[in-house]
Each structure stands twice: as structure tokens, then as C-alpha cells.
Design an enzyme around this catalytic site. Structure first.
Site, PDB file in Angstrom:
ATOM      1  N   ASP A   7       0.865  -1.174   0.000  1.00  0.00           N
ATOM      2  CA  ASP A   7       0.000   0.000   0.000  1.00  0.00           C
ATOM      3  C   ASP A   7       0.900   1.221   0.000  1.00  0.00           C
ATOM      4  O   ASP A   7       2.111   1.115   0.246  1.00  0.00           O
ATOM      5  CB  ASP A   7      -0.911  -0.012   1.234  1.00  0.00           C
ATOM      6  CG  ASP A   7      -1.947   1.116   1.225  1.00  0.00           C
ATOM      7  OD1 ASP A   7      -2.215   1.666   0.143  1.00  0.00           O
ATOM      8  OD2 ASP A   7      -2.486   1.442   2.298  1.00  0.00           O
ATOM      9  N   SER A   8       0.297   2.370  -0.255  1.00  0.00           N
ATOM     10  CA  SER A   8       1.062   3.606  -0.217  1.00  0.00           C
ATOM     11  C   SER A   8       1.458   3.977   1.204  1.00  0.00           C
ATOM     12  O   SER A   8       2.345   4.812   1.391  1.00  0.00           O
ATOM     13  CB  SER A   8       0.266   4.746  -0.856  1.00  0.00           C
ATOM     14  OG  SER A   8      -0.961   4.917  -0.177  1.00  0.00           O
ATOM     15  N   CYS A  70      -4.368  -1.146  -1.877  1.00  0.00           N
ATOM     16  CA  CYS A  70      -4.474   0.291  -2.123  1.00  0.00           C
ATOM     17  C   CYS A  70      -5.502   0.456  -3.228  1.00  0.00           C
ATOM     18  O   CYS A  70      -5.327  -0.096  -4.328  1.00  0.00           O
ATOM     19  CB  CYS A  70      -3.124   0.852  -2.556  1.00  0.00           C
ATOM     20  SG  CYS A  70      -3.139   2.560  -3.141  1.00  0.00           S
ATOM     21  N   GLU A 148      -4.460   9.070   9.820  1.00  0.00           N
ATOM     22  CA  GLU A 148      -3.030   9.032  10.086  1.00  0.00           C
ATOM     23  C   GLU A 148      -2.639   9.900  11.278  1.00  0.00           C
ATOM     24  O   GLU A 148      -1.587   9.680  11.883  1.00  0.00           O
ATOM     25  CB  GLU A 148      -2.258   9.414   8.830  1.00  0.00           C
ATOM     26  CG  GLU A 148      -2.495   8.428   7.704  1.00  0.00           C
ATOM     27  CD  GLU A 148      -1.419   8.430   6.644  1.00  0.00           C
ATOM     28  OE1 GLU A 148      -0.568   9.340   6.663  1.00  0.00           O
ATOM     29  OE2 GLU A 148      -1.430   7.509   5.801  1.00  0.00           O
ATOM     30  N   CYS A 180     -11.169   2.842   0.230  1.00  0.00           N
ATOM     31  CA  CYS A 180      -9.797   3.183   0.597  1.00  0.00           C
ATOM     32  C   CYS A 180      -9.471   2.369   1.834  1.00  0.00           C
ATOM     33  O   CYS A 180     -10.303   2.282   2.754  1.00  0.00           O
ATOM     34  CB  CYS A 180      -9.654   4.676   0.887  1.00  0.00           C
ATOM     35  SG  CYS A 180      -8.032   5.146   1.542  1.00  0.00           S
ATOM     36  N   HIS A 182      -7.636   2.931   4.283  1.00  0.00           N
ATOM     37  CA  HIS A 182      -7.619   3.692   5.529  1.00  0.00           C
ATOM     38  C   HIS A 182      -9.015   3.723   6.172  1.00  0.00           C
ATOM     39  O   HIS A 182      -9.138   3.803   7.390  1.00  0.00           O
ATOM     40  CB  HIS A 182      -7.206   5.153   5.278  1.00  0.00           C
ATOM     41  CG  HIS A 182      -5.740   5.366   5.100  1.00  0.00           C
ATOM     42  ND1 HIS A 182      -5.069   4.987   3.971  1.00  0.00           N
ATOM     43  CD2 HIS A 182      -4.819   5.943   5.916  1.00  0.00           C
ATOM     44  CE1 HIS A 182      -3.799   5.335   4.087  1.00  0.00           C
ATOM     45  NE2 HIS A 182      -3.621   5.906   5.261  1.00  0.00           N
TER      46      HIS A 182
END
Length: 258
Positions: A7-8, A70, A148, A180, A182
Site C-alpha cells: 500500500d502507499s 491500495c 493518520e 480506501c 484507511h
């Protein structure tokens, strides 16, 4: 059998967690490209190049399957990786789409994701190919930095959720795809505000996908996590999601020519 996941940044750890739970004996190698996060505001060619570099590094561990954890990379680089590699490559889009179609009652499905994922229309096209469904999309660029920063259960986050999702809810959606990796960290907050929505968590969808196709992952149970740049937020969320698996800093020059 060993699995590579990239993933990024942080989000793919939600996939790492679910795969680890479902296949505890699997060897799993995770790469978070934290030096170049986010992918969501990069061009298609750049996203493909970054994805190939991440995949090629993970191949060095002898992985037998690759998960693109991702949504942006899944939307733009999946086909290239499938053509370039001689192992199964699975993105997060199709498993999520399959679950959403199974869950929806009124055939109105919402999709939230990064600007790049929404712009690609990868979820929209995939859903509409499968039948007479209405798809309503919304880019939610503030969700990633909120996650984050660890602001998962926060008044500001609640306000942003309402700001982004109210228009989709007004369209009458009954199912929402978290487009996503996240976003599963915001799942409880979203569900609390909109309890009548069925939420599709892409990390769980991938684990279910592997179970449904009967894949067996048996190895030594080795788990390794690599990042391309030091990140306090990554370590904090890593500890919350997957415990004390150590982080290893990987120089970006190991992935690409600088």
C-alpha cells in the site's frame, strides 16, 4: 504459501490484519510506501511505476500471491501487474464490489475513496457491468490525514463524515463501499452516525475472497512489515492494528533508482 501486500502507507495494514486472522499460518510480507504517500494525487503512469517497484521488491521473498491493498493502485495498476507477474494479483476493488452487490436491497450503492479512485470510476464501472445498479461516488480526501493523525473517534472527524456522506445518504443508498484501506478505521464512526447503512469493508472482502476460492496459505507464520520512510503515525496505528510486529525501514533506493 506466502503473500505479499503493498500500500502507499498505513491503510493496507487493515488488509494485513484480516489476512493474518484468516490465515495465521501464512507468511505475510507487507510494504508501506510511506516515503511516497499518498498515491491518490499522483498521475496514472506514476502510480503504475510505484506499484511495479513495490511488487518487484516483494517478489524477492518468493511470494505466491500479491494483494494490492491500495484502492488507487488497484484502480490504475492492477491490469499491468497481472500482465507483468506470473503469480495471482488481487486488488481491493472486485472483492468489495462482489460484497456490495450481494448486500444491497434497493440497488443503490455509495462509494467513497480518494480523488484518484473516484476519478478512475473503477468501482462504478465494475458495479454497473454486473447489473442494473445506481452508483453514487464521493471523494473524501480529509479521511486519510484524519486516520493518520489518529483522530479516529473525534468531533472533527464526525463533522467531516457528515459533510462528505450526507449527499450520498440523501440519494437513498443502502450500502456503502469503503473504497480506501484507511477508511475501515472510520467504520465504527460511520456506522454510529448512519446505523441503517450496510458498510463494505474492503479488507474483510479480500479475506472472504480468498476463503471463497478455497486458497490454502500454510507456511511458518512469518510476518514482516517494511516502510520506505520513518512514520510515527504508521508505527502508532501498526501497534493498534497488528501489535508488536517490528517495523523495518527500507531505503527507497532498494525499490527504484533515485
Amino acid at each position: 504459501m506466502s503473500i505479499g501486500i503493498f500500500d502507499s502507507g498505513i491503510g493496507g495494514l487493515t488488509v494485513f490484519r484480516e489476512i493474518s486472522r484468516e490465515f495465521p499460518e501464512a507468511d505475510i510480507y507487507y510494504l508501506g510506501d510511506t516515503a511516497r504517500v499518498p498515491y491518490g494525487n499522483k498521475s496514472k503512469n506514476t502510480i503504475i511505476r510505484y506499484s511495479l517497484e513495490c511488487a518487484n521488491y516483494l517478489l524477492g521473498f518468493g511470494i505466491e500471491a500479491l494483494i494490492i491493498a491500495c484502492n488507487t493502485a488497484s484502480s490504475y495498476a492492477l491490469e499491468t501487474l497481472q500482465e507483468s507477474l506470473d503469480i495471482p494479483v488481487i486488488g481491493v476493488v472486485e472483492p468489495g464490489v462482489e460484497l456490495a452487490i450481494r448486500y444491497t436491497k434497493n440497488r443503490k450503492i455509495g462509494v467513497i475513496g480518494t480523488q484518484a479512485t473516484v476519478k478512475s470510476n473503477s468501482y462504478k464501472f465494475s458495479i454497473e457491468e454486473k447489473g442494473d445498479f445506481q452508483v453514487f461516488q464521493k471523494a473524501c480526501p480529509l479521511f486519510v490525514p484524519l486516520v493518520e493523525e489518529g483522530m479516529i473517534d473525534h468531533k472533527i472527524t464526525e463533522m467531516v463524515i457528515k459533510e462528505y456522506l450526507e449527499d450520498l445518504v440523501k440519494e437513498g443508498i443502502d450500502t456503502l463501499i469503503l473504497g480506501c484501506t484507511h477508511y475501515p478505521l472510520l467504520k465504527e464512526s460511520i456506522q454510529r452516525i448512519y446505523p441503517y447503512l450496510t458498510i463494505v469493508d474492503s479488507s474483510k472482502a479480500i479475506a472472504l475472497y480468498f476463503n471463497n476460492i478455497g486458497t490454502e496459505f500454510k507456511g511458518r507464520g512469518e510476518k514482516k512489515i517494511f516502510i520506505t520512510d520513518e512514520s510515527h503515525s504508521f508505527e502508532k496505528l501498526k501497534n493498534m492494528l497488528v501489535g508488536n510486529i517490528p517495523l523495518e525501514k527500507l531505503e527507497l533506493s532498494k525499490l527504484c533508482s533515485l
